[in-house]
Design a protein around this motif. Structure first.
Motif, short mmCIF file in Angstrom:
data_model
loop_
_atom_site.label_atom_id
_atom_site.label_comp_id
_atom_site.label_asym_id
_atom_site.label_seq_id
_atom_site.Cartn_x
_atom_site.Cartn_y
_atom_site.Cartn_z
N ALA A 97 -14.21 -57.32 -39.77
CA ALA A 97 -14.82 -56.71 -38.59
C ALA A 97 -16.17 -56.15 -39.01
O ALA A 97 -16.26 -55.25 -39.86
CB ALA A 97 -13.93 -55.60 -38.04
N GLY A 98 -17.23 -56.71 -38.45
CA GLY A 98 -18.58 -56.26 -38.79
C GLY A 98 -18.88 -56.44 -40.26
O GLY A 98 -18.74 -57.55 -40.80
N ASP A 99 -19.27 -55.37 -40.92
CA ASP A 99 -19.65 -55.43 -42.33
C ASP A 99 -18.50 -55.13 -43.28
O ASP A 99 -18.72 -54.85 -44.46
CB ASP A 99 -20.79 -54.43 -42.61
CG ASP A 99 -22.08 -54.82 -41.93
OD1 ASP A 99 -22.27 -56.03 -41.66
OD2 ASP A 99 -22.91 -53.93 -41.67
N ASP A 119 -8.77 -54.54 -34.01
CA ASP A 119 -9.10 -54.70 -32.60
C ASP A 119 -9.96 -53.51 -32.19
O ASP A 119 -9.47 -52.38 -32.16
CB ASP A 119 -7.82 -54.78 -31.75
CG ASP A 119 -8.13 -55.11 -30.31
OD1 ASP A 119 -8.72 -56.17 -30.04
OD2 ASP A 119 -7.77 -54.31 -29.42
N GLY A 120 -11.24 -53.77 -31.93
CA GLY A 120 -12.15 -52.69 -31.61
C GLY A 120 -12.29 -51.74 -32.79
O GLY A 120 -12.56 -52.16 -33.91
N ASN A 121 -12.08 -50.46 -32.54
CA ASN A 121 -12.22 -49.45 -33.58
C ASN A 121 -10.89 -49.08 -34.23
O ASN A 121 -10.78 -48.01 -34.85
CB ASN A 121 -12.87 -48.18 -33.00
CG ASN A 121 -14.33 -48.38 -32.69
OD1 ASN A 121 -15.04 -49.10 -33.40
ND2 ASN A 121 -14.81 -47.73 -31.64
N TYR A 122 -9.90 -49.96 -34.11
CA TYR A 122 -8.58 -49.63 -34.63
C TYR A 122 -8.05 -50.72 -35.55
O TYR A 122 -8.27 -51.92 -35.31
CB TYR A 122 -7.60 -49.40 -33.47
CG TYR A 122 -7.97 -48.20 -32.63
CD1 TYR A 122 -7.48 -46.93 -32.93
CD2 TYR A 122 -8.84 -48.34 -31.55
CE1 TYR A 122 -7.84 -45.83 -32.17
CE2 TYR A 122 -9.20 -47.24 -30.79
CZ TYR A 122 -8.70 -45.99 -31.11
OH TYR A 122 -9.08 -44.89 -30.36
N SER A 162 -13.35 -46.29 -36.77
CA SER A 162 -14.71 -46.22 -36.24
C SER A 162 -15.68 -45.75 -37.31
O SER A 162 -16.87 -46.10 -37.28
CB SER A 162 -14.77 -45.31 -35.01
OG SER A 162 -14.23 -44.04 -35.28
N THR A 163 -15.19 -44.96 -38.26
CA THR A 163 -15.96 -44.61 -39.46
C THR A 163 -15.19 -45.15 -40.66
O THR A 163 -14.26 -44.50 -41.15
CB THR A 163 -16.13 -43.08 -39.58
OG1 THR A 163 -16.71 -42.57 -38.38
CG2 THR A 163 -17.03 -42.74 -40.76
N PRO A 164 -15.53 -46.36 -41.13
CA PRO A 164 -14.74 -46.99 -42.19
C PRO A 164 -14.65 -46.18 -43.48
O PRO A 164 -13.68 -46.31 -44.23
CB PRO A 164 -15.48 -48.31 -42.43
CG PRO A 164 -16.22 -48.59 -41.17
CD PRO A 164 -16.61 -47.23 -40.66
N VAL A 185 -3.86 -47.97 -24.82
CA VAL A 185 -4.33 -46.66 -25.29
C VAL A 185 -3.71 -46.47 -26.67
O VAL A 185 -2.54 -46.09 -26.78
CB VAL A 185 -3.92 -45.52 -24.35
CG1 VAL A 185 -4.45 -44.19 -24.87
CG2 VAL A 185 -4.43 -45.77 -22.93
N PRO A 186 -4.45 -46.78 -27.74
CA PRO A 186 -3.85 -46.78 -29.08
C PRO A 186 -3.19 -45.46 -29.47
O PRO A 186 -2.19 -45.45 -30.19
CB PRO A 186 -5.05 -47.08 -29.99
CG PRO A 186 -6.01 -47.83 -29.13
CD PRO A 186 -5.86 -47.22 -27.77
#
Length: 205
Positions: A71-73, A113-116, A132-134, A175-176
């Motif tokens: 996911a991303g970087d 999935d998203g920020n989770y 959301s903050t790895p 809603v995680p």
């Protein structure tokens, strides 16, 4: 393997590891990220072009790597009893372990999935972390599933979980922070893999 013509697919190249076995792979942006189950961890392979693929870098994890998601970087590596290793892969040549998530048991799968991050957390069940903050992942909750989760597939706000002897678990994650069971489907054997498509769940049992 070149599959441009399905009827005459053929092997183009292979990249030897030396030690260990490849247990999972994710390909993006001309790079293949491979989970190596002998403790070598994450191996990053330049596959552009495939004919001259080579190992660009490897990041050793404390324990064998079972599964990977990107996911991303960041690469999220399910590392057996070592939990989840969060690896910064930007740039891939100098990838390093940014942080870790320590879970309850042997971790066989992770899906982002998203920020989770959704983690197949052995006998604990499905564990959810806010990433959301790895650098500082935050525990959200665990959904006890009754089995030993092997594989996760996420689609449309639901987790489809192959839960070993407990069958297929369907969990609402819209809603995680308040994820909950929707249904359990018993399977004849042990559910070890799952994929959802077109309103059907396909379970490797």
């Amino acid at each position: 393997i070149d599959i441009s013509t399905h009827e005459s697919a053929f092997e183009v190249n292979s990249v030897p590891f030396g030690l260990g076995l490849a247990s999972d792979i994710y390909v993006s942006g001309g790079l293949a990220y491979v989970a190596n189950d002998d403790g070598s961890g994450l191996q990053i392979i330049d596959v552009d072009p495939p004919e001259s693929a080579f190992i660009l870098n490897d990041v050793v994890t404390p324990l064998p790597a079972n599964n990977i998601d990107i996911a991303g970087d960041y690469a999220f590596v399910a590392s057996d009893a070592g939990g989840i290793e969060i690896i910064n892969i930007n740039p891939p040549q100098s990838a390093f372990i940014q942080s870790s998530i320590h879970a309850m048991g042997d971790i066989l799968d992770v899906a982002i999935d998203g920020n989770y991050a959704y983690i197949a957390d052995d006998s604990a069940g499905l564990t959810i972390y806010d990433i959301s903050t790895p650098e500082t992942p935050q525990f959200v909750m665990t959904v006890y599933t009754g089995g030993r989760p092997k594989d996760i597939y996420i689609s449309g706000g639901y987790v489809y979980l192959a839960d070993d002897f407990a069958g297929l678990q369907i969990i609402d994650i819209s809603v995680p922070e308040s994820a909950f069971f929707v249904n359990t489907v018993d399977t004849p054997g042990k559910a070890v893999g799952v994929h959802e498509a077109g309103g059907y769940a396909y379970v490797a049992d």
